[in-house]
Design a protein around this motif. Sequence first.
Motif, short mmCIF file in Angstrom:
data_model
loop_
_atom_site.label_atom_id
_atom_site.label_comp_id
_atom_site.label_asym_id
_atom_site.label_seq_id
_atom_site.Cartn_x
_atom_site.Cartn_y
_atom_site.Cartn_z
N UNK A 11 1.17 -0.91 -0.01
CA UNK A 11 0.10 0.15 0.04
C UNK A 11 0.34 1.40 -0.28
N UNK A 12 0.38 2.49 -0.55
CA UNK A 12 1.15 3.50 -0.58
C UNK A 12 0.17 5.13 0.15
N UNK A 13 0.82 5.71 0.26
CA UNK A 13 0.43 6.99 1.69
C UNK A 13 1.37 7.63 0.43
N UNK A 14 0.65 8.66 0.71
CA UNK A 14 1.31 9.93 0.25
C UNK A 14 1.29 11.08 1.56
N UNK A 15 2.33 11.08 1.65
CA UNK A 15 3.55 12.93 2.48
C UNK A 15 3.68 13.67 2.00
N UNK A 16 3.85 14.41 2.84
CA UNK A 16 5.19 15.52 2.48
C UNK A 16 6.35 15.34 2.98
N UNK A 17 7.15 16.64 2.52
CA UNK A 17 8.33 16.69 2.88
C UNK A 17 8.72 16.39 4.49
#
Length: 510
Positions: A11-17
Amino acid sequence: MDANGGIEIERKFDVDELAVLPRLNDLPGVQAIAEPVVHDLEAVYFDTKDLVLSAAHITLRRRTGGDDAGWHLKLPERAGRRREVHAPLGRHVQGVSGHSEADAVPESLAQLVRVYVRDSPLAPVARLRTTRVVHALIGAGGETLAVLCDDRVQAERLVHERASAAWREWEIELVDAPKDLLDAGQALLAGSGILVSRHTSKLARALGDRFPVERSQNYQRPKPTRPAGNVLLASLGEQISVIRTQDPEIRQHRAGSVHAMRVATRRLRSVLATYHSLVDPSVVQHLRSELSWLAAVLGGSRDEEVLQRRLAGLLDREAPALLLGPIRERLRDRSETDADTAAHTLVAALDTHRYFRLLDALEALIATPLFTAAASQDARVVVPALIKNEWKKLRRAVRRATNTVPGPERDLALHEVRKRAKRLRYAAETAHPLNSKRAARVSRFAQKLQTILGDQHDSVIARNRLLRRGGVDAFLRGENTFSYGRLHALEQQKAADAEARFWTAWSRRP
């Protein structure tokens, strides 16, 4: 096949810097987190100009860097699961005109997607450069349960107006742990406000607005009050899916694949005949003609396989004293030669423009069916009438068989009965969503006739081999022909027994 792989569950997850990893030690079964390992990766993704692989949720890439450098092909299986097949980097690849050798897709992978790609060339469509930090989740026994990859990606779209993008994402992939760990990981990240990525893959994100939109079915599940055309489309879609699945299996010579595709091809041809009044006649005529060609090519390989097994069984049941001369070796050698020829002919046919255009035409019929007015009528009115018509044709075929003299003419007539029984069976099966009990009763009866007469027809084929390519050839070589004649007589009795069983079964028709 120079490839290996397994099932990918991730599973992939969106994250910020600025995102910080949570305490992964809190996950069930995780005893420690290994020291992070950094990889610099470059991946070039391949597809056709029209992105047919992406539309089918298939990923084909060439990766350098990291501990899994090579070619990767990811094929969808079930939700959240993909089968991954690998091939090494190297020179033993199939060249693609106009591209460097590094851009040549290995044949071991190309054959697995040819049913989608067909005769369109594969070319680079995106390039991704990724700095990956790998965190391995270690279990009580020191085993790696899963890995969390922290990826910073620089992407270039190479088709349809070049574009670039950059992002960061996390990916949890199971290695040696149950799916519960993946669920727990998702829940842990959700507690920090980190959600599953809205992008299906890195490639989808790199292609942006050029990534193919998933096609929606243009028909609904068959129901009595819905159009009869839905029944036809559902059946066609199911069998086209079987062809897509079995195509790469045949190319890899997997057991049962030829039979499965042949049955799907016959079902398509049969259903088109039953439902011909619902579709433009020129479309039906063309598709049935081409499906007949494909079935014949598949049949050459499948029939030889069935015949070889039948003759081997005959020989195994005979007393050694009754097998005079090199009959076993002669029949085996003939079967192996014919089987090899048929297999090569089949694989060659699957790489022809004719086969690819047939696939195109089948998919076009599903996407934009050229229906007649009858297709819009209620299924409960149209479909039973079509099945009743198949019943009538079966009865007429049986009457013709009754009136033919025993021998080759009767064999041909019974073979026609078998084909009519098969068509009735397939027609009844399409009606299962409308009236499951009645459809099951009719299809079971038709299948029984088909099976009995299939044994009778196989006996006809076996006798022909024993006579023409067995006994006659043995006589010309000066070998003993006694055993060929004996086996021929045994097969003749089997055929007579099968015919008797057929007449008994027909007398008990529903």
